[in-house]
Write a protein that holds these residues in place. Structure first.
Motif, PDB file in Angstrom:
ATOM      1  N   LEU A   1       0.855  -1.189   0.000  1.00  0.00           N
ATOM      2  CA  LEU A   1       0.000   0.000   0.000  1.00  0.00           C
ATOM      3  C   LEU A   1       0.893   1.242   0.000  1.00  0.00           C
ATOM      4  O   LEU A   1       1.774   1.379   0.841  1.00  0.00           O
ATOM      5  CB  LEU A   1      -0.896   0.025   1.244  1.00  0.00           C
ATOM      6  N   ARG A   2       0.641   2.157  -0.929  1.00  0.00           N
ATOM      7  CA  ARG A   2       1.346   3.432  -0.942  1.00  0.00           C
ATOM      8  C   ARG A   2       0.332   4.551  -1.155  1.00  0.00           C
ATOM      9  O   ARG A   2      -0.811   4.319  -1.559  1.00  0.00           O
ATOM     10  CB  ARG A   2       2.417   3.490  -2.046  1.00  0.00           C
ATOM     11  N   VAL A   3       0.760   5.780  -0.871  1.00  0.00           N
ATOM     12  CA  VAL A   3      -0.132   6.937  -0.978  1.00  0.00           C
ATOM     13  C   VAL A   3       0.594   8.046  -1.725  1.00  0.00           C
ATOM     14  O   VAL A   3       1.812   8.203  -1.604  1.00  0.00           O
ATOM     15  CB  VAL A   3      -0.577   7.418   0.422  1.00  0.00           C
ATOM     16  N   THR A   4      -0.159   8.806  -2.493  1.00  0.00           N
ATOM     17  CA  THR A   4       0.427   9.943  -3.203  1.00  0.00           C
ATOM     18  C   THR A   4      -0.401  11.195  -2.935  1.00  0.00           C
ATOM     19  O   THR A   4      -1.620  11.118  -2.742  1.00  0.00           O
ATOM     20  CB  THR A   4       0.498   9.693  -4.718  1.00  0.00           C
ATOM     21  N   GLY A   5       0.296  12.322  -2.904  1.00  0.00           N
ATOM     22  CA  GLY A   5      -0.384  13.606  -2.804  1.00  0.00           C
ATOM     23  C   GLY A   5      -0.306  14.304  -4.145  1.00  0.00           C
ATOM     24  O   GLY A   5      -1.044  13.982  -5.081  1.00  0.00           O
TER      25      GLY A   5
ATOM     26  N   VAL B   1      -1.319  13.867  15.051  1.00  0.00           N
ATOM     27  CA  VAL B   1      -1.517  13.093  13.822  1.00  0.00           C
ATOM     28  C   VAL B   1      -2.658  12.113  14.035  1.00  0.00           C
ATOM     29  O   VAL B   1      -2.763  11.484  15.097  1.00  0.00           O
ATOM     30  CB  VAL B   1      -0.239  12.320  13.429  1.00  0.00           C
ATOM     31  N   ARG B   2      -3.503  12.004  13.042  1.00  0.00           N
ATOM     32  CA  ARG B   2      -4.538  10.955  12.992  1.00  0.00           C
ATOM     33  C   ARG B   2      -4.133  10.028  11.845  1.00  0.00           C
ATOM     34  O   ARG B   2      -4.006  10.470  10.693  1.00  0.00           O
ATOM     35  CB  ARG B   2      -5.905  11.578  12.757  1.00  0.00           C
ATOM     36  N   LEU B   3      -3.913   8.765  12.172  1.00  0.00           N
ATOM     37  CA  LEU B   3      -3.274   7.834  11.253  1.00  0.00           C
ATOM     38  C   LEU B   3      -4.180   6.631  11.030  1.00  0.00           C
ATOM     39  O   LEU B   3      -4.761   6.092  11.979  1.00  0.00           O
ATOM     40  CB  LEU B   3      -1.947   7.382  11.876  1.00  0.00           C
ATOM     41  N   VAL B   4      -4.308   6.217   9.768  1.00  0.00           N
ATOM     42  CA  VAL B   4      -5.015   4.973   9.444  1.00  0.00           C
ATOM     43  C   VAL B   4      -3.961   3.903   9.196  1.00  0.00           C
ATOM     44  O   VAL B   4      -3.145   4.033   8.289  1.00  0.00           O
ATOM     45  CB  VAL B   4      -5.911   5.135   8.208  1.00  0.00           C
ATOM     46  N   THR B   5      -3.949   2.868  10.034  1.00  0.00           N
ATOM     47  CA  THR B   5      -2.945   1.814   9.896  1.00  0.00           C
ATOM     48  C   THR B   5      -3.306   0.902   8.716  1.00  0.00           C
ATOM     49  O   THR B   5      -4.440   0.931   8.216  1.00  0.00           O
ATOM     50  CB  THR B   5      -2.854   0.976  11.176  1.00  0.00           C
ATOM     51  N   PRO B   6      -2.369   0.046   8.284  1.00  0.00           N
ATOM     52  CA  PRO B   6      -2.684  -0.877   7.185  1.00  0.00           C
ATOM     53  C   PRO B   6      -3.838  -1.824   7.501  1.00  0.00           C
ATOM     54  O   PRO B   6      -4.470  -2.355   6.594  1.00  0.00           O
ATOM     55  CB  PRO B   6      -1.372  -1.643   7.001  1.00  0.00           C
ATOM     56  N   GLN B   7      -4.114  -2.027   8.810  1.00  0.00           N
ATOM     57  CA  GLN B   7      -5.245  -2.875   9.204  1.00  0.00           C
ATOM     58  C   GLN B   7      -6.568  -2.114   9.212  1.00  0.00           C
ATOM     59  O   GLN B   7      -7.616  -2.675   9.539  1.00  0.00           O
ATOM     60  CB  GLN B   7      -4.996  -3.458  10.600  1.00  0.00           C
ATOM     61  N   GLY B   8      -6.525  -0.806   8.865  1.00  0.00           N
ATOM     62  CA  GLY B   8      -7.737  -0.004   8.839  1.00  0.00           C
ATOM     63  C   GLY B   8      -8.119   0.570  10.186  1.00  0.00           C
ATOM     64  O   GLY B   8      -9.234   1.076  10.348  1.00  0.00           O
ATOM     65  N   GLU B   9      -7.218   0.503  11.166  1.00  0.00           N
ATOM     66  CA  GLU B   9      -7.493   1.058  12.488  1.00  0.00           C
ATOM     67  C   GLU B   9      -7.095   2.532  12.534  1.00  0.00           C
ATOM     68  O   GLU B   9      -6.155   2.953  11.853  1.00  0.00           O
ATOM     69  CB  GLU B   9      -6.717   0.280  13.559  1.00  0.00           C
TER      70      GLU B   9
ATOM     71  N   ARG C   1       5.465  -2.106  15.049  1.00  0.00           N
ATOM     72  CA  ARG C   1       4.255  -2.214  15.867  1.00  0.00           C
ATOM     73  C   ARG C   1       3.002  -1.883  15.053  1.00  0.00           C
ATOM     74  O   ARG C   1       1.980  -2.596  15.147  1.00  0.00           O
ATOM     75  CB  ARG C   1       4.362  -1.267  17.060  1.00  0.00           C
ATOM     76  N   LEU C   2       3.049  -0.827  14.255  1.00  0.00           N
ATOM     77  CA  LEU C   2       1.867  -0.390  13.499  1.00  0.00           C
ATOM     78  C   LEU C   2       1.677  -1.170  12.207  1.00  0.00           C
ATOM     79  O   LEU C   2       0.544  -1.282  11.716  1.00  0.00           O
ATOM     80  CB  LEU C   2       1.982   1.106  13.177  1.00  0.00           C
ATOM     81  N   ASP C   3       2.751  -1.695  11.656  1.00  0.00           N
ATOM     82  CA  ASP C   3       2.669  -2.413  10.379  1.00  0.00           C
ATOM     83  C   ASP C   3       3.515  -3.684  10.465  1.00  0.00           C
ATOM     84  O   ASP C   3       4.533  -3.821   9.790  1.00  0.00           O
ATOM     85  CB  ASP C   3       3.165  -1.516   9.241  1.00  0.00           C
ATOM     86  N   PRO C   4       3.107  -4.644  11.301  1.00  0.00           N
ATOM     87  CA  PRO C   4       3.932  -5.837  11.525  1.00  0.00           C
ATOM     88  C   PRO C   4       4.147  -6.667  10.265  1.00  0.00           C
ATOM     89  O   PRO C   4       5.171  -7.350  10.134  1.00  0.00           O
ATOM     90  CB  PRO C   4       3.150  -6.619  12.596  1.00  0.00           C
ATOM     91  N   ALA C   5       3.208  -6.600   9.322  1.00  0.00           N
ATOM     92  CA  ALA C   5       3.347  -7.382   8.094  1.00  0.00           C
ATOM     93  C   ALA C   5       4.111  -6.630   7.004  1.00  0.00           C
ATOM     94  O   ALA C   5       4.361  -7.182   5.927  1.00  0.00           O
ATOM     95  CB  ALA C   5       1.965  -7.784   7.573  1.00  0.00           C
TER      96      ALA C   5
END
Length: 468
Positions: A83-87, A179-187, A449-453
């Protein structure tokens, strides 16, 4: 016979011919030499993603444009692969590249809330800097600093420690207060200095390696206006007055050319003066740069002549206006860029070694070297962590292979303890980067911790962040 060993009369004739060519090109239009404006930046739905300069291209299997945070979280949970993000796609490095799932945050834009007492504002991470100045002004706030371009997204600017200039002023990462962060698990994870402080420190300069920031709370200041002065000065004179320029101006930067000792100096200071009216005639600066670059790279010995011509064509200027209107300068002439951040005291020596090395090499280039200063901060992966900084940028025209120039210059940056700008081109890998950052292992621990996979880790990020 090259331009470097040609006599003064030959160089003068070449300069005159170049000027005529530029004038003719301006009259004919952007079709000359095929150097008109590049095509528009791609958007979700296109077959391929590419960055602003065209140096990075990928073909994501899915390119998603969530309408809100809830949809972003759901799409991240359901997506497969990296998963990647672009601005704004304004980074020169491969931070956004993926053949799996790419997210755009274009719909996550605007001011969420603001606090009149603390002068803080929470904004959606997809907000473009160019769309933020006006709304903040209307709320009695302004960004404390910006760079000289403003198409970037807030999330991208903070995630890579994008910066302006001013030794008392930090990068965008230093302005982050939450910061408000959406983890790869959607949390959804919210972090600031009082709540989950380690995530907060890691997320202030995250490279998009922890998840996707949806909202960022910025520390701003009261609105203010700036007086900009731009003028030519001999480079030895600029360097002799460097400490005073840095000390006595809110913002100071200069551009030094490889084949002329004339430098362009830019000063910005707060003012209460009346706004200056827009110029009645806008010179086609980007078109001139494109045409000059075509000549410099296609006619032997003309790179030096074109650099001299650019300084001849430069006119001293002044303008006054709201800060967010004065900081940026339109940039449509495309290039690739390498930038390193050095201990402030080592900046001048490093700059001179770069100029001398490139001059002796015979490598053709037109764009000048940019020199800025940035204040130290405490963000773990910020290139400005724990040291006041001289920031030096080297550029190459987008139609030219940048590697010869950048490969020559980069070891000089290493010699002076440089840290690379995360959004710009460099060759360092995790084993070389880790010793440059005292909190490297702390960042790694939070990332795992936030993206173990490792779902946020593209091939580029694995090269940057994962040691063997």
């Amino acid at each position: 016979m090259t331009g470097r060993d040609a006599g003064p009369d030959v160089r003068r004739r070449r300069l005159l011919k170049a000027g005529l060519a530029l004038a003719g090109g301006a009259a004919v239009g952007p079709g000359l030499s095929g150097c008109g404006k590049a095509s528009k930046n791609p958007v979700p739905g296109d077959a391929a993603w590419r960055n602003w300069s065209g140096s990075q291209v990928s073909a994501p299997r899915a390119w998603l444009n969530p309408r809100d945070e809830a949809e972003l979280a759901a799409q991240m949970r359901a997506a497969s692969g990296t998963l990647r993000v672009t601005g704004a796609s304004h980074s020169f490095s491969a931070l956004c590249n993926t053949d799996d799932t790419l997210f755009s945050l274009d719909h996550l834009s605007g001011v969420v809330s603001h606090d009149v007492q603390t002068l803080q504002a929470t904004v959606w991470a997809g907000t473009r800097l160019r769309d933020l100045g006006g709304p903040l002004w209307d709320r009695g706030q302004a960004l404390s600093n910006q760079g000289d371009v403003d198409p970037q997204s807030v999330g991208g600017a903070c995630g890579t420690s994008t910066h302006g200039t001013g030794i008392t002023l930090g990068s965008f990462s230093s302005m982050v207060r939450g910061v408000r962060l959406v983890t790869p698990q959607g949390e959804i994870v919210e972090a600031d200095a009082e709540h989950d402080a380690e995530v907060f420190q890691a997320a202030a300069t995250s490279l998009g390696a922890l998840g996707i920031a949806s909202q960022i709370r910025l520390q701003n200041r009261a609105p203010y206006k700036l007086h900009e002065r731009e003028f030519l000065e001999d480079l030895p004179s600029v360097l002799s007055k460097l400490d005073a320029y840095v000390r006595d101006n809110r913002h100071f930067e200069f551009w030094a050319f490889f084949e002329t000792d004339r430098a362009i100096v830019k000063l910005l200071n707060e003012t209460a003066a009346e706004d200056t009216p827009p110029p009645s005639l806008e010179l086609p600066v980007d078109h001139v740069l494109d045409l000059a670059s075509e000549i410099a790279h296609n006619v032997g010995g003309m790179d030096g002549a074109m650099q001299k011509l650019l300084t001849v064509l430069h006119t001293d200027s002044e303008r006054v206006g709201r800060a967010h209107a004065i900081f940026p300068t339109p940039r449509n002439s495309r290039f690739n860029e390498m930038e390193y951040e050095l201990p402030a005291a080592k900046g001048p020596e490093c700059l001179m070694e770069i100029l001398e090395t490139v001059r002796k090499s015979g490598i053709r280039t037109l764009f000048p070297v940019e020199y800025r200063t940035v204040a130290a901060d405490t963000c773990w992966l910020s290139p400005f962590y724990d040291r006041d900084t001289a920031s030096i940028s080297v550029h190459q025209y987008h139609k030219v292979d940048y590697r010869e120039l950048f490969d020559l210059v980069e070891p000089i940056f290493w010699k002076y303890e440089g840290r690379p700008h995360w959004g710009k081109l460099h060759r360092l890998e995790a084993r070389q980067l880790a010793p440059l950052y005292p909190r490297w292992d702390d960042f790694r621990r939070v990332r795992e911790r936030l993206d173990p996979a490792g779902r946020m880790l593209s091939a580029h990020l694995r090269r940057l962040l994962v040691t063997a």
